[in-house]
Design a protein around this motif. Structure first.
Motif, PDB file in Angstrom:
ATOM      1  N   ARG A  28       0.842  -1.201   0.000  1.00  0.00           N
ATOM      2  CA  ARG A  28       0.000   0.000   0.000  1.00  0.00           C
ATOM      3  C   ARG A  28       0.878   1.252   0.000  1.00  0.00           C
ATOM      4  N   ASP A  29       1.939   1.240   0.794  1.00  0.00           N
ATOM      5  CA  ASP A  29       2.851   2.386   0.839  1.00  0.00           C
ATOM      6  C   ASP A  29       3.534   2.610  -0.503  1.00  0.00           C
ATOM      7  N   VAL A  30       3.878   1.528  -1.174  1.00  0.00           N
ATOM      8  CA  VAL A  30       4.510   1.641  -2.494  1.00  0.00           C
ATOM      9  C   VAL A  30       3.537   2.281  -3.479  1.00  0.00           C
ATOM     10  N   TRP A  31       2.277   1.796  -3.509  1.00  0.00           N
ATOM     11  CA  TRP A  31       1.305   2.339  -4.454  1.00  0.00           C
ATOM     12  C   TRP A  31       0.991   3.806  -4.150  1.00  0.00           C
ATOM     13  N   LEU A  32       0.957   4.162  -2.873  1.00  0.00           N
ATOM     14  CA  LEU A  32       0.726   5.560  -2.515  1.00  0.00           C
ATOM     15  C   LEU A  32       1.900   6.440  -2.933  1.00  0.00           C
ATOM     16  N   ALA A  33       3.107   5.915  -2.811  1.00  0.00           N
ATOM     17  CA  ALA A  33       4.291   6.669  -3.244  1.00  0.00           C
ATOM     18  C   ALA A  33       4.292   6.850  -4.761  1.00  0.00           C
ATOM     19  N   VAL A  34       3.913   5.812  -5.489  1.00  0.00           N
ATOM     20  CA  VAL A  34       3.814   5.905  -6.947  1.00  0.00           C
ATOM     21  C   VAL A  34       2.770   6.954  -7.321  1.00  0.00           C
ATOM     22  N   ASP A  35       1.616   6.901  -6.664  1.00  0.00           N
ATOM     23  CA  ASP A  35       0.559   7.872  -6.928  1.00  0.00           C
ATOM     24  C   ASP A  35       1.052   9.293  -6.645  1.00  0.00           C
ATOM     25  N   GLY A  36       1.751   9.475  -5.535  1.00  0.00           N
ATOM     26  CA  GLY A  36       2.272  10.792  -5.180  1.00  0.00           C
ATOM     27  C   GLY A  36       3.292  11.305  -6.184  1.00  0.00           C
ATOM     28  N   ALA A  37       4.150  10.416  -6.672  1.00  0.00           N
ATOM     29  CA  ALA A  37       5.162  10.814  -7.651  1.00  0.00           C
ATOM     30  C   ALA A  37       4.513  11.224  -8.970  1.00  0.00           C
ATOM     31  N   ILE A  38       3.514  10.470  -9.393  1.00  0.00           N
ATOM     32  CA  ILE A  38       2.808  10.812 -10.630  1.00  0.00           C
ATOM     33  C   ILE A  38       2.090  12.149 -10.458  1.00  0.00           C
ATOM     34  N   ALA A  39       1.399  12.309  -9.327  1.00  0.00           N
ATOM     35  CA  ALA A  39       0.677  13.559  -9.068  1.00  0.00           C
ATOM     36  C   ALA A  39       1.630  14.746  -9.075  1.00  0.00           C
ATOM     37  N   LEU A  40       2.818  14.565  -8.521  1.00  0.00           N
ATOM     38  CA  LEU A  40       3.790  15.649  -8.486  1.00  0.00           C
ATOM     39  C   LEU A  40       4.123  16.131  -9.899  1.00  0.00           C
ATOM     40  N   VAL A  41       4.294  15.208 -10.815  1.00  0.00           N
ATOM     41  CA  VAL A  41       4.630  15.580 -12.195  1.00  0.00           C
ATOM     42  C   VAL A  41       3.433  16.186 -12.906  1.00  0.00           C
ATOM     43  N   VAL A  42       2.293  15.520 -12.873  1.00  0.00           N
ATOM     44  CA  VAL A  42       1.160  15.989 -13.675  1.00  0.00           C
ATOM     45  C   VAL A  42       0.496  17.228 -13.089  1.00  0.00           C
ATOM     46  N   ASP A  43       0.598  17.421 -11.783  1.00  0.00           N
ATOM     47  CA  ASP A  43       0.000  18.614 -11.188  1.00  0.00           C
ATOM     48  C   ASP A  43       0.892  19.843 -11.317  1.00  0.00           C
TER      49      ASP A  43
END
Length: 147
Positions: A117-132
């Motif tokens: 779960r922590d890995v998927w949340l980190a992936v989501d956060g990294a993607i959000a950082l770029v696209v946002d």
């Protein structure tokens, strides 16, 4: 992250509408040319019936205005510098990252897999950082610089 045809088409359509607005940054006055769905579909190589559903989602998300009539078309609701890639992706696809069809923050594990779960949340956060952080204006400026 999986980028669907719907997400790709939505971004291409928004960039075309942003380019028609005539400005990529602070000088945006909300003016510019209204872009017709048929013209967008033809120029971007997107099936019109598919594009119409995408434009409806973008309008419902508050990213586009639609103007009716023979002189009508679509225009951005905000300057290109205020619309992020993430805004567009969420408007047409919901969560940026999904695990088994659910948003990453709803994934639950136990036992030896609890750390996933922590890995998927980190992936989501990294993607959000770029696209946002990437706006339509950024992409239009990059295009202009490459020309």
């Amino acid at each position: 992250m999986y980028v669907s045809a719907r997400a790709d088409y939505a971004l291409r359509a928004m960039l075309a509408v942003a380019a028609a607005a005539g400005s990529t940054g602070d000088g945006w006055l909300g003016g510019g040319e209204l872009v017709k769905a048929a013209s967008l579909a033809e120029r971007q190589g997107i099936p019109l019936s598919f594009l119409q559903g995408i434009l409806l989602d973008l309008r419902r998300a508050g990213l586009l205005h639609s103007h009716r009539g023979t002189e009508g078309g679509y225009a951005l609701t905000r300057p290109p510098a205020e619309i992020s890639v993430g805004d567009v992706l969420r408007a047409v696809g919901g969560a940026l990252t999904s695990v088994r069809g659910m948003p990453a923050d709803r994934a639950g594990y136990h036992g030896v897999a609890a750390g996933l779960r922590d890995v998927w949340l980190a992936v989501d956060g990294a993607i959000a950082l770029v696209v946002d952080r990437t706006t339509l204006a950024d992409l239009l400026v990059d295009r202009a610089a490459a020309s």
